[in-house]
Design a protein around this motif. Structure first.
Motif, mmCIF file in Angstrom:
data_model
loop_
_atom_site.group_PDB
_atom_site.id
_atom_site.type_symbol
_atom_site.label_atom_id
_atom_site.label_comp_id
_atom_site.label_asym_id
_atom_site.label_seq_id
_atom_site.Cartn_x
_atom_site.Cartn_y
_atom_site.Cartn_z
ATOM 1 N N PRO A 161 0.804 -1.220 0.000
ATOM 2 C CA PRO A 161 0.000 0.000 0.000
ATOM 3 C C PRO A 161 0.840 1.274 0.000
ATOM 4 N N ASP A 162 2.146 1.156 -0.152
ATOM 5 C CA ASP A 162 3.023 2.326 -0.083
ATOM 6 C C ASP A 162 2.596 3.407 -1.077
ATOM 7 N N SER A 163 2.773 4.651 -0.674
ATOM 8 C CA SER A 163 2.402 5.770 -1.541
ATOM 9 C C SER A 163 3.160 5.711 -2.863
ATOM 10 N N GLY A 164 4.493 5.554 -2.774
ATOM 11 C CA GLY A 164 5.301 5.538 -3.990
ATOM 12 C C GLY A 164 4.930 4.408 -4.915
ATOM 13 N N ASN A 165 4.736 3.205 -4.367
ATOM 14 C CA ASN A 165 4.385 2.067 -5.204
ATOM 15 C C ASN A 165 2.982 2.201 -5.784
ATOM 16 N N THR A 166 2.094 2.882 -5.064
ATOM 17 C CA THR A 166 0.768 3.166 -5.613
ATOM 18 C C THR A 166 0.883 4.062 -6.843
ATOM 19 N N VAL A 196 -4.559 -3.168 4.481
ATOM 20 C CA VAL A 196 -5.433 -3.672 3.425
ATOM 21 C C VAL A 196 -5.057 -5.109 3.080
ATOM 22 N N PRO A 197 -6.028 -5.920 2.684
ATOM 23 C CA PRO A 197 -5.724 -7.291 2.258
ATOM 24 C C PRO A 197 -5.032 -7.304 0.900
ATOM 25 N N PHE A 198 -4.173 -8.292 0.713
ATOM 26 C CA PHE A 198 -3.482 -8.437 -0.569
ATOM 27 C C PHE A 198 -4.393 -9.097 -1.598
ATOM 28 N N PRO A 199 -4.284 -8.716 -2.851
ATOM 29 C CA PRO A 199 -4.941 -9.492 -3.917
ATOM 30 C C PRO A 199 -4.314 -10.887 -4.014
ATOM 31 N N ASP A 200 -4.982 -11.791 -4.710
ATOM 32 C CA ASP A 200 -4.503 -13.168 -4.813
ATOM 33 C C ASP A 200 -3.178 -13.277 -5.564
ATOM 34 N N ASN A 201 -2.866 -12.293 -6.391
ATOM 35 C CA ASN A 201 -1.639 -12.383 -7.188
ATOM 36 C C ASN A 201 -0.453 -11.682 -6.510
ATOM 37 N N VAL A 202 -0.543 -11.493 -5.189
ATOM 38 C CA VAL A 202 0.535 -10.869 -4.415
ATOM 39 C C VAL A 202 1.019 -11.843 -3.363
ATOM 40 N N SER A 203 2.320 -12.021 -3.268
ATOM 41 C CA SER A 203 2.912 -12.890 -2.250
ATOM 42 C C SER A 203 3.962 -12.115 -1.461
ATOM 43 N N LEU A 204 4.300 -12.642 -0.289
ATOM 44 C CA LEU A 204 5.300 -12.025 0.583
ATOM 45 C C LEU A 204 6.574 -12.842 0.586
ATOM 46 N N THR A 205 7.701 -12.159 0.745
ATOM 47 C CA THR A 205 8.986 -12.849 0.868
ATOM 48 C C THR A 205 9.875 -12.080 1.827
ATOM 49 N N GLY A 206 10.775 -12.783 2.476
ATOM 50 C CA GLY A 206 11.782 -12.146 3.310
ATOM 51 C C GLY A 206 13.104 -12.016 2.590
ATOM 52 N N GLU A 207 13.154 -12.547 1.375
ATOM 53 C CA GLU A 207 14.384 -12.494 0.594
ATOM 54 C C GLU A 207 14.508 -11.146 -0.105
ATOM 55 N N GLY A 208 15.734 -10.733 -0.349
ATOM 56 C CA GLY A 208 15.964 -9.437 -0.958
ATOM 57 C C GLY A 208 15.485 -9.364 -2.397
ATOM 58 N N GLU A 220 -8.078 8.649 -6.232
ATOM 59 C CA GLU A 220 -8.681 7.845 -7.291
ATOM 60 C C GLU A 220 -7.888 6.567 -7.510
ATOM 61 N N GLU A 221 -6.573 6.650 -7.463
ATOM 62 C CA GLU A 221 -5.737 5.459 -7.652
ATOM 63 C C GLU A 221 -5.905 4.464 -6.514
ATOM 64 N N LEU A 222 -6.002 4.953 -5.285
ATOM 65 C CA LEU A 222 -6.201 4.043 -4.154
ATOM 66 C C LEU A 222 -7.453 3.201 -4.349
ATOM 67 N N HIS A 223 -8.498 3.812 -4.887
ATOM 68 C CA HIS A 223 -9.736 3.070 -5.134
ATOM 69 C C HIS A 223 -9.604 2.187 -6.372
ATOM 70 N N ALA A 224 -9.042 2.711 -7.441
ATOM 71 C CA ALA A 224 -8.935 1.948 -8.686
ATOM 72 C C ALA A 224 -8.075 0.708 -8.516
ATOM 73 N N GLN A 225 -7.079 0.777 -7.644
ATOM 74 C CA GLN A 225 -6.192 -0.366 -7.421
ATOM 75 C C GLN A 225 -6.700 -1.298 -6.320
ATOM 76 N N GLY A 226 -7.868 -0.999 -5.752
ATOM 77 C CA GLY A 226 -8.450 -1.868 -4.738
ATOM 78 C C GLY A 226 -7.831 -1.715 -3.369
ATOM 79 N N ILE A 227 -7.019 -0.685 -3.161
ATOM 80 C CA ILE A 227 -6.407 -0.475 -1.853
ATOM 81 C C ILE A 227 -7.420 0.148 -0.896
ATOM 82 N N SER A 228 -8.260 1.033 -1.412
ATOM 83 C CA SER A 228 -9.379 1.577 -0.650
ATOM 84 C C SER A 228 -10.669 1.007 -1.219
ATOM 85 N N ASN A 229 -11.571 0.610 -0.331
ATOM 86 C CA ASN A 229 -12.818 0.008 -0.812
ATOM 87 C C ASN A 229 -13.861 1.056 -1.197
#
Length: 319
Positions: A116-121, A157-169, A299-308
């Motif tokens: 949900p980072d501002s820059g990545n949004t 916010v919950p992640f979409p199904d196509n997002v995964s987490l990693t601890g690797e660089g 508008e982007e927060l909503h369009a990307q599903g970060i805000s409902n």
């Protein structure tokens, strides 16, 4: 000291990263009017609400807006964007990659440093504008370099199904081919050496950024200054006083940089080019000058599903 007719003898504490344009406040060359200020210099973005000793500080734009959208008004945001910048430069690929355009990232494997980072949004917004379906990308969220701590990469916010987490660089994942590209506001270690193995996706990201500015009229905001509501309720004039202080600091810093421009070989040329392109102030403070940028971000927060829900611009800086 006085401000707006009030006589005050108060001291507040703000925590921000050591941005150049705040140095005049840190050194005392620019002083507050109406209050005393302890300015904590931080290596990373503070979590203002988790520190009882803080009256406010630097806050993620996206997390602040999402909080307001959810009804959390413990922070009062000021239209003072201490961090802002174009995001075209934040997409990296391997030096030997054939990718050279945003639209070529369709169905790619992309690592990024926080969902949900501002820059990545803002960066994902560039992909959407290029016609890339964000749902078709395999996203991996993790640290730029393994072992990094102190950052919330998940958010509220919950992640979409196509997002995964990693601890690797992510930088290692890009180097060994697990990622086709990565999104990062900070360059990996060694990036500024000829043997880094990485490059910007866009061969001329500056030209793309200039075109973006001419189209939108703004440079994206990333972090802003917030104050805790209890501090504002005690001192209703404080938001304007803090904004005015940072405005004076920014202008003092710019005047000094134009005078002492030998800190990098081409700083003077960059300052001159910046003034020709953006006018006297490329990072304006205030709700009015930032209204279009704030609306686009909401508008982007909503369009990307970060805000409902769609967040109205006037909600962001509501008193």
């Amino acid at each position: 000291m006085s401000f707006g007719g009030f006589v005050a003898n108060i001291r507040i504490r703000l925590a921000l990263r050591d941005w150049d344009h705040l140095v005049p406040v840190q050194t005392g060359d620019v002083r507050p009017d109406g209050f005393e200020l302890d300015l904590d210099s931080r290596a990373g973005t503070p979590d203002v609400l988790s520190e009882p000793g803080l009256d406010g500080g630097e806050t993620s734009f996206s997390r602040y807006v999402l909080g307001r959208a959810a009804g959390d008004d413990r922070l009062v945001g000021l239209p003072v964007f201490v961090m802002r910048g174009f995001r075209h430069r934040c997409v990296l690929v391997r030096s030997d990659s054939e990718l050279t355009a945003l639209e070529e990232l369709k169905d790619a494997r992309i690592g990024l440093t926080g969902w949900p980072d501002s820059g990545n949004t803002w960066t994902r917004a560039l992909l959407r504008a290029a016609g890339v379906d964000l749902g078709g990308i395999s996203w991996t969220v993790g640290p730029l370099v393994a072992g990094e701590t102190g950052k919330d990469r998940v958010g509220p916010v919950p992640f979409p199904d196509n997002v995964s987490l990693t601890g690797e660089g992510l930088a290692d994942g890009l180097a060994d081919g697990r990622h086709d590209a990565i999104m990062t506001p900070f360059m990996p270690p060694g990036f500024f050496t000829p043997r880094s193995g990485f490059r910007h996706l866009l061969p001329d990201h500056q030209a793309a950024e200039l075109a973006y500015y001419r189209q939108t009229g703004f440079v994206p905001g990333i972090h802003l200054v917030t104050l805790k509501r209890e501090s504002v309720e005690r001192h209703p004039w404080l938001p304007q006083a803090v904004q005015d202080l940072f405005e004076r600091s920014k202008r003092h810093w710019l005047a000094r940089r134009r005078l002492l421009a030998d800190t990098t070989p081409w700083l003077l040329a960059d300052l001159a080019a910046t003034a020709r392109t953006f006018g006297e102030d490329w990072m304006p403070y205030g709700a009015g000058p930032n209204a279009a940028m704030v609306a686009a971000f909401c508008e982007e927060l909503h369009a990307q599903g970060i805000s409902n829900r769609r967040i109205a611009t006037e909600e962001v800086f509501a008193a």
